[in-house]
Motif scaffolding. Sequence first.
Motif, PDB file in Angstrom:
ATOM      1  N   GLY A  84       0.855  -1.218  -0.117  1.00 33.32           N
ATOM      2  CA  GLY A  84      -0.050   0.148   0.102  1.00 33.32           C
ATOM      3  C   GLY A  84       0.878   1.136  -0.069  1.00 33.32           C
ATOM      4  N   ARG A  85       1.847   1.387   0.487  1.00 35.56           N
ATOM      5  CA  ARG A  85       2.892   2.590   0.668  1.00 35.56           C
ATOM      6  C   ARG A  85       3.750   2.647  -0.610  1.00 35.56           C
ATOM      7  NH1 ARG A  85       6.940   1.991   5.352  1.00 35.56           N
ATOM      8  NH2 ARG A  85       7.289   4.054   4.419  1.00 35.56           N
ATOM      9  N   SER A  86       3.798   1.381  -1.446  1.00 33.39           N
ATOM     10  CA  SER A  86       4.552   1.589  -2.580  1.00 33.39           C
ATOM     11  C   SER A  86       3.872   2.179  -3.781  1.00 33.39           C
ATOM     12  CB  SER A  86       4.972   0.406  -2.897  1.00 33.39           C
ATOM     13  OG  SER A  86       5.726  -0.379  -2.143  1.00 33.39           O
ATOM     14  N   LYS A  87       4.695   3.135  -4.638  1.00 29.57           N
ATOM     15  CA  LYS A  87       3.948   3.676  -5.731  1.00 29.57           C
ATOM     16  C   LYS A  87       4.095   2.611  -6.819  1.00 29.57           C
ATOM     17  CE  LYS A  87       5.772   8.076  -4.814  1.00 29.57           C
ATOM     18  NZ  LYS A  87       6.843   9.124  -5.158  1.00 29.57           N
ATOM     19  N   PRO A  88       2.956   2.726  -7.666  1.00 30.72           N
ATOM     20  CA  PRO A  88       2.856   1.703  -8.619  1.00 30.72           C
ATOM     21  C   PRO A  88       4.059   1.455  -9.502  1.00 30.72           C
ATOM     22  CG  PRO A  88       1.150   3.278  -9.156  1.00 30.72           C
ATOM     23  CD  PRO A  88       2.174   3.744  -7.810  1.00 30.72           C
ATOM     24  N   ASN A  89       4.257   0.063  -9.711  1.00 33.11           N
ATOM     25  CA  ASN A  89       5.569  -0.265 -10.534  1.00 33.11           C
ATOM     26  C   ASN A  89       6.808  -0.006  -9.518  1.00 33.11           C
ATOM     27  OD1 ASN A  89       6.322  -2.219 -12.230  1.00 33.11           O
ATOM     28  ND2 ASN A  89       7.008  -0.704 -13.797  1.00 33.11           N
ATOM     29  N   GLU A  90       6.831  -0.057  -8.137  1.00 37.09           N
ATOM     30  CA  GLU A  90       7.865   0.416  -7.395  1.00 37.09           C
ATOM     31  C   GLU A  90       8.047  -0.676  -6.372  1.00 37.09           C
ATOM     32  OE1 GLU A  90       8.333   4.389  -6.417  1.00 37.09           O
ATOM     33  OE2 GLU A  90       8.796   5.058  -8.449  1.00 37.09           O
ATOM     34  N   LYS A  91       9.031  -0.855  -5.930  1.00 35.38           N
ATOM     35  CA  LYS A  91       9.282  -1.445  -4.575  1.00 35.38           C
ATOM     36  C   LYS A  91       8.416  -2.888  -4.551  1.00 35.38           C
ATOM     37  CE  LYS A  91      11.154   2.819  -2.409  1.00 35.38           C
ATOM     38  NZ  LYS A  91      12.248   2.652  -2.243  1.00 35.38           N
ATOM     39  N   TRP A  92       7.593  -2.785  -3.432  1.00 34.30           N
ATOM     40  CA  TRP A  92       6.830  -4.221  -3.517  1.00 34.30           C
ATOM     41  C   TRP A  92       5.759  -4.356  -4.556  1.00 34.30           C
ATOM     42  CZ3 TRP A  92       7.423  -7.421   0.219  1.00 34.30           C
ATOM     43  CH2 TRP A  92       8.527  -7.071   1.443  1.00 34.30           C
ATOM     44  N   ARG A  93       5.379  -3.295  -5.111  1.00 30.61           N
ATOM     45  CA  ARG A  93       4.344  -3.523  -6.487  1.00 30.61           C
ATOM     46  C   ARG A  93       5.158  -3.729  -7.610  1.00 30.61           C
ATOM     47  NH1 ARG A  93      -0.848  -0.500  -5.987  1.00 30.61           N
ATOM     48  NH2 ARG A  93      -0.866   0.202  -3.588  1.00 30.61           N
ATOM     49  N   PHE A  94       6.651  -3.536  -7.586  1.00 33.63           N
ATOM     50  CA  PHE A  94       7.215  -3.892  -8.922  1.00 33.63           C
ATOM     51  C   PHE A  94       7.296  -5.373  -9.206  1.00 33.63           C
ATOM     52  CE2 PHE A  94      11.481  -5.025 -10.972  1.00 33.63           C
ATOM     53  CZ  PHE A  94      11.340  -3.890 -11.948  1.00 33.63           C
ATOM     54  N   SER A  95       6.869  -5.575 -10.386  1.00 28.31           N
ATOM     55  CA  SER A  95       6.445  -6.848 -11.083  1.00 28.31           C
ATOM     56  C   SER A  95       5.433  -7.923  -9.897  1.00 28.31           C
ATOM     57  CB  SER A  95       7.924  -7.623 -10.900  1.00 28.31           C
ATOM     58  OG  SER A  95       8.671  -7.256 -11.818  1.00 28.31           O
ATOM     59  N   ASN A  96       4.733  -7.053  -9.435  1.00 34.24           N
ATOM     60  CA  ASN A  96       3.765  -7.606  -8.525  1.00 34.24           C
ATOM     61  C   ASN A  96       4.472  -8.491  -7.474  1.00 34.24           C
ATOM     62  OD1 ASN A  96       0.945  -7.675  -7.925  1.00 34.24           O
ATOM     63  ND2 ASN A  96       0.509  -9.835  -8.965  1.00 34.24           N
ATOM     64  N   PHE A  97       5.513  -8.067  -7.029  1.00 33.31           N
ATOM     65  CA  PHE A  97       6.412  -9.086  -6.191  1.00 33.31           C
ATOM     66  C   PHE A  97       5.740  -9.236  -4.617  1.00 33.31           C
ATOM     67  CE2 PHE A  97       9.429  -8.983  -2.613  1.00 33.31           C
ATOM     68  CZ  PHE A  97       9.997 -10.255  -2.827  1.00 33.31           C
ATOM     69  N   GLY A  98       5.008  -8.224  -4.104  1.00 28.97           N
ATOM     70  CA  GLY A  98       4.521  -8.426  -2.746  1.00 28.97           C
ATOM     71  C   GLY A  98       3.205  -9.334  -2.785  1.00 28.97           C
ATOM     72  N   ASP A  99       2.350  -9.164  -3.803  1.00 28.39           N
ATOM     73  CA  ASP A  99       1.453 -10.199  -3.978  1.00 28.39           C
ATOM     74  C   ASP A  99       1.585 -11.472  -4.134  1.00 28.39           C
ATOM     75  OD1 ASP A  99      -0.685  -8.181  -3.575  1.00 28.39           O
ATOM     76  OD2 ASP A  99      -0.695  -7.639  -5.609  1.00 28.39           O
ATOM     77  N   SER A 100       2.903 -11.637  -5.086  1.00 31.23           N
ATOM     78  CA  SER A 100       3.355 -13.093  -5.176  1.00 31.23           C
ATOM     79  C   SER A 100       3.865 -13.389  -3.871  1.00 31.23           C
ATOM     80  CB  SER A 100       4.408 -12.863  -6.420  1.00 31.23           C
ATOM     81  OG  SER A 100       4.067 -12.579  -7.521  1.00 31.23           O
ATOM     82  N   LEU A 101       4.387 -12.952  -3.398  1.00 28.89           N
ATOM     83  CA  LEU A 101       5.197 -13.066  -1.771  1.00 28.89           C
ATOM     84  C   LEU A 101       4.251 -13.505  -0.949  1.00 28.89           C
ATOM     85  CD1 LEU A 101       7.490 -13.681   0.255  1.00 28.89           C
ATOM     86  CD2 LEU A 101       7.440 -11.222   0.739  1.00 28.89           C
ATOM     87  N   ILE A 102       3.038 -13.109  -0.580  1.00 28.08           N
ATOM     88  CA  ILE A 102       1.687 -13.355  -0.173  1.00 28.08           C
ATOM     89  C   ILE A 102       1.146 -14.736  -0.371  1.00 28.08           C
ATOM     90  CG2 ILE A 102      -0.359 -12.797   0.357  1.00 28.08           C
ATOM     91  CD1 ILE A 102       0.434  -9.785   0.544  1.00 28.08           C
ATOM     92  N   ILE A 103       1.003 -14.952  -1.843  1.00 28.82           N
ATOM     93  CA  ILE A 103       0.412 -16.282  -2.331  1.00 28.82           C
ATOM     94  C   ILE A 103       1.555 -17.028  -1.641  1.00 28.82           C
ATOM     95  CG2 ILE A 103       0.221 -17.350  -4.443  1.00 28.82           C
ATOM     96  CD1 ILE A 103      -0.614 -14.850  -5.716  1.00 28.82           C
ATOM     97  N   GLN A 104       3.060 -17.194  -1.991  1.00 33.43           N
ATOM     98  CA  GLN A 104       3.827 -18.231  -1.658  1.00 33.43           C
ATOM     99  C   GLN A 104       3.861 -18.411  -0.169  1.00 33.43           C
ATOM    100  OE1 GLN A 104       7.692 -18.296  -3.159  1.00 33.43           O
ATOM    101  NE2 GLN A 104       6.817 -18.637  -5.290  1.00 33.43           N
ATOM    102  N   ILE A 105       3.704 -17.396   0.640  1.00 29.84           N
ATOM    103  CA  ILE A 105       3.363 -17.679   2.190  1.00 29.84           C
ATOM    104  C   ILE A 105       2.191 -18.452   2.457  1.00 29.84           C
ATOM    105  CG2 ILE A 105       3.137 -16.435   4.537  1.00 29.84           C
ATOM    106  CD1 ILE A 105       5.231 -14.329   3.433  1.00 29.84           C
ATOM    107  N   LYS A 106       1.079 -18.145   1.612  1.00 30.88           N
ATOM    108  CA  LYS A 106      -0.133 -18.798   2.006  1.00 30.88           C
ATOM    109  C   LYS A 106       0.024 -20.174   1.665  1.00 30.88           C
ATOM    110  CE  LYS A 106      -3.108 -14.985   2.324  1.00 30.88           C
ATOM    111  NZ  LYS A 106      -4.304 -14.311   1.862  1.00 30.88           N
ATOM    112  N   GLU A 107       0.578 -20.589   0.519  1.00 32.24           N
ATOM    113  CA  GLU A 107       0.934 -22.038   0.177  1.00 32.24           C
ATOM    114  C   GLU A 107       1.699 -22.754   1.067  1.00 32.24           C
ATOM    115  OE1 GLU A 107       3.010 -21.442  -3.650  1.00 32.24           O
ATOM    116  OE2 GLU A 107       1.068 -21.062  -4.706  1.00 32.24           O
ATOM    117  N   LEU A 108       2.350 -22.004   1.880  1.00 35.85           N
ATOM    118  CA  LEU A 108       3.267 -22.838   2.950  1.00 35.85           C
ATOM    119  C   LEU A 108       2.214 -23.278   4.030  1.00 35.85           C
ATOM    120  CD1 LEU A 108       6.158 -20.433   3.612  1.00 35.85           C
ATOM    121  CD2 LEU A 108       6.387 -22.480   2.228  1.00 35.85           C
ATOM    122  N   LYS A 109       1.132 -22.876   4.081  1.00 38.44           N
ATOM    123  CA  LYS A 109      -0.061 -23.356   5.002  1.00 38.44           C
ATOM    124  C   LYS A 109      -0.171 -24.514   4.719  1.00 38.44           C
ATOM    125  CE  LYS A 109      -3.992 -22.152   7.741  1.00 38.44           C
ATOM    126  NZ  LYS A 109      -4.962 -21.077   8.161  1.00 38.44           N
TER     127      LYS A 109
END
Length: 135
Positions: free
Chosen positions: A69-94
Amino acid sequence: MQERAKQRLQIQNKIRDTEGKLITKAMELIDSKQPFLSMEENQIRNVLDVALMTDCVEVVDVYIKYQIGRSKPNEKWRFSNFGDSLIIQIKELKEKAKEIADFLKIKTDMDPIWLQLTRLYLGHLNRYFYYRKKE
């Protein structure tokens, strides 16, 4: 008490059995999304620190969402959708935690196993991110 210690050891052994796969998943995420092009070294470390300070994976999830939420579009956590992809991988660990609990016939809450897997995964993610950032 001895039975509980035996169960903890069995859990640790099963978690260690999955460590190679966790490393591969972490490396694939970093290589495919290339967050090192937009993020600083401490940003992944901060997520790991949150995971190490909590007893609840959902706290990590919310922290990552906050960073997105703090990141601008296509920067930091939003770059290449990295943050959302990380959340998905963590949920897969469940699901992996559930497999471990089922294999060991553990009837109690599997969230501590999920948290251990998440911490291990984030640790490897952090180290590989740092390597790629400095490469």
